[in-house]
Design an enzyme around this catalytic site. Structure first.
Site, short mmCIF file in Angstrom:
data_model
loop_
_atom_site.label_atom_id
_atom_site.label_comp_id
_atom_site.label_asym_id
_atom_site.label_seq_id
_atom_site.Cartn_x
_atom_site.Cartn_y
_atom_site.Cartn_z
N LEU A 14 0.86 -1.19 0.00
CA LEU A 14 0.00 0.00 0.00
C LEU A 14 0.90 1.24 0.00
CD1 LEU A 14 -2.98 0.49 -0.21
CD2 LEU A 14 -3.16 0.52 2.26
N HIS A 15 1.60 1.41 -1.13
CA HIS A 15 2.52 2.53 -1.35
C HIS A 15 2.24 3.07 -2.74
CE1 HIS A 15 5.09 2.31 2.19
NE2 HIS A 15 5.04 1.00 2.10
N ALA A 16 2.91 4.16 -3.07
CA ALA A 16 2.89 4.70 -4.43
C ALA A 16 1.46 4.78 -4.97
CB ALA A 16 3.80 3.89 -5.33
N PRO A 18 -1.14 2.59 -5.41
CA PRO A 18 -2.27 2.10 -4.59
C PRO A 18 -2.56 3.02 -3.40
CG PRO A 18 -0.74 0.31 -5.09
CD PRO A 18 -0.09 1.56 -5.57
N ASP A 56 3.02 1.27 6.35
CA ASP A 56 3.94 0.36 5.65
C ASP A 56 3.34 -1.03 5.45
OD1 ASP A 56 6.22 -0.32 4.31
OD2 ASP A 56 7.39 -0.77 6.12
#
Lengths: 86, 136
Positions: A14-16, A18, A56
């Site tokens: 769940l970064h960038a 998304p 994170d």
């Protein structure tokens, strides 16, 4: 309290993209949105990209998305779909 | 160079937040902390520094560089470290990133900032220590 338990499928977690897509949708919701890792830990503000990045969440990890109030079921469905998109 | 010119819609459309981007010098160099604060998140290709006021700034080293899984990046600090503005955080070589077919352009994003909250964007060549923008 409405909840959705979702396993994050994106390779980057769940970064960038998304994370940005998730927060953009969450910000449109009139009620509070919280995200918690399913194995415990802090609940964070789903409308904050900083908070989501700090959480994170990696690929394959499960989170619980919570919201309450009118329209929350639809919003939770949309957020769950974003989080589970590979 | 501004976020709009970044070859990734997630950044160019401001989805992550408002900010700017740096087209880095090609050749071995060091990416530095844009503000003083704590390294909240440190990946080889990206990091977030959070200042004492709780505001976070994301520095992303190149586009689609998560795919490199750290290859070509060397950490010069650790997650949780306190850093001063301008302190080196990651060593890398933008020329090598470009030779690998990826853009070495670095988005610098003010996380959770409202789009009108940033002013005074730098234009043209910048050096370590120059002001990129002001976050009111």
């Amino acid at each position: 309290m409405g909840e959705r338990k979702v396993t994050v499928a994106a390779e980057v977690g769940l970064h960038a993209r998304p994370a940005a897509t998730f927060v953009q949708r969450a910000k449109l919701a009139p009620m509070d949105i919280t995200v918690t890792k399913s194995h415990g830990g802090d609940s964070v503000n789903g409308k904050s990209i900083l908070a989501i990045m700090a959480l994170d969440v990696r690929q394959g990890e499960t989170v619980v998305i919570s919201a309450d109030g009118e329209g929350s079921e639809e919003i939770l469905d949309e957020l769950a779909a974003i989080a589970s998109t590979p | 160079m501004g976020l709009a010119a970044v070859p990734d819609p997630v950044f160019s459309a401001g989805m992550v937040g408002p900010g700017t981007a740096i087209d880095p010098l090609r050749g071995p160099g060091q990416a530095v902390a844009p503000i003083a604060g704590k390294i909240m998140k440190l990946h080889p290709h990206a990091y977030v520094i959070v200042g004492d006021d709780g505001r976070g700034v994301l520095v992303h080293l190149g586009i689609d560089t998560v795919q490199l899984k750290g290859e070509g990046f060397r950490l010069l600090a650790a997650e949780g470290d306190r850093v001063g503005a301008g302190q080196p955080v990651v060593a890398w070589d933008p020329a090598a990133i470009e030779a690998g077919g990826r853009s070495p352009v670095c988005p610098i994003v003010a996380l959770d900032a409202l789009s009108g909250a940033l002013t005074g964007f730098a234009e043209g060549a910048v050096h370590v220590g120059d002001e990129l923008f002001r976050w009111e």
